[in-house]
Scaffold this active site. Structure first.
Site, short mmCIF file in Angstrom:
data_model
loop_
_atom_site.label_atom_id
_atom_site.label_comp_id
_atom_site.label_asym_id
_atom_site.label_seq_id
_atom_site.Cartn_x
_atom_site.Cartn_y
_atom_site.Cartn_z
CG HIS A 145 -0.23 0.08 2.53
ND1 HIS A 145 0.31 1.25 3.03
CD2 HIS A 145 0.03 -0.87 3.45
CE1 HIS A 145 0.87 1.02 4.20
NE2 HIS A 145 0.72 -0.26 4.48
CD GLU A 202 0.97 -4.98 8.83
OE1 GLU A 202 1.60 -6.03 8.60
OE2 GLU A 202 1.35 -3.85 8.52
#
Length: 230
Positions: free
Chosen positions: A9, A81
């Site tokens: 990201h 994550e």
């Protein structure tokens, strides 16, 4: 034997604040992060990307929507994550003073983040196993649906992508901290029946076509003796 492009990201509000976001909700991209995603879109536009899958977290979904605007992006928690537990939301400058920091740096296979009432913890080994297995499973789906030469995109986070790179070079989770993955970078990995093969890591510019070219002279999982002719 498809090829996965792993996109971290773009620069996020948590990156800007120097905090470990983990699974915190509402962490989006900064202007810098949106610019990084737009640059990734330019690089990806020359390729036929058959599928895009993203971590469910906002900063990844925003990146995916900018990087592959013509594709419907699926969400998959296996690309999410690491669960940082009690470290979630912690300033990195403060975390660096914790004894666990040295374990993470020197022996990541032994590092487990403590669970808190608000956030569950996960070891780096558990995270790596989750992400690598997820990438393998998704790659198999792509190959079944689109063939062995297909290219697909996985939008994820720094530590999960580091885990895939470490796996692809045979280092496993013990080698996690020997890998650097910057916001907005693209990494190319070929997943074969026998192993993952690293094609390129942490790239920020340049033509991606050469990175996703399949070898014609030997099995895809093998590496050319001598390094190849280019």
């Amino acid at each position: 034997m498809a090829i996965v492009l792993l996109l971290r990201h773009g620069h996020s509000t948590a990156n800007a604040d120097g905090v470990l976001a983990g699974w915190t909700e509402g962490v989006g991209l900064t202007d810098t992060g949106r610019d990084q995603a737009a640059r990734a879109a330019e690089r990806l536009s020359a390729l036929t990307v058959v599928r895009a899958v993203s971590s469910p977290l906002q900063r990844c979904r925003e990146t995916a929507s900018l990087a592959v605007p013509g594709l419907q992006v699926a969400s998959d928690e296996r690309l999410g994550e690491c669960h940082y537990g009690a470290w979630t939301g912690r300033r990195l400058a403060d975390a660096a003073k914790d004894p666990l920091w040295r374990v993470i740096q020197d022996d990541p296979a032994a590092a487990t983040f403590p669970t808190s009432p608000a956030h569950r913890g996960e070891s780096l080994g558990e995270m790596a196993e989750r992400v690598v297995a997820g990438v393998r499973a998704l790659d198999a789906e792509v190959e079944q649906g689109h063939g062995t030469g297909a290219v697909w995109l996985a939008v994820s986070h720094g530590d999960p992508i580091k885990a895939v790179v470490a796996e692809s070079v045979g280092a496993g989770v013990s080698g996690l901290q020997r890998v650097r993955i910057d916001p907005g970078s693209l990494t190319a990995v070929q997943v074969t029946a026998t192993r993952m093969v690293l094609l390129a890591s942490n790239t920020h510019a340049g033509d991606l076509s050469a990175l996703v070219a399949r070898p014609a002279e030997h099995e895809a999982g093998d590496s050319t003796v001598g390094g190849g002719a280019g």
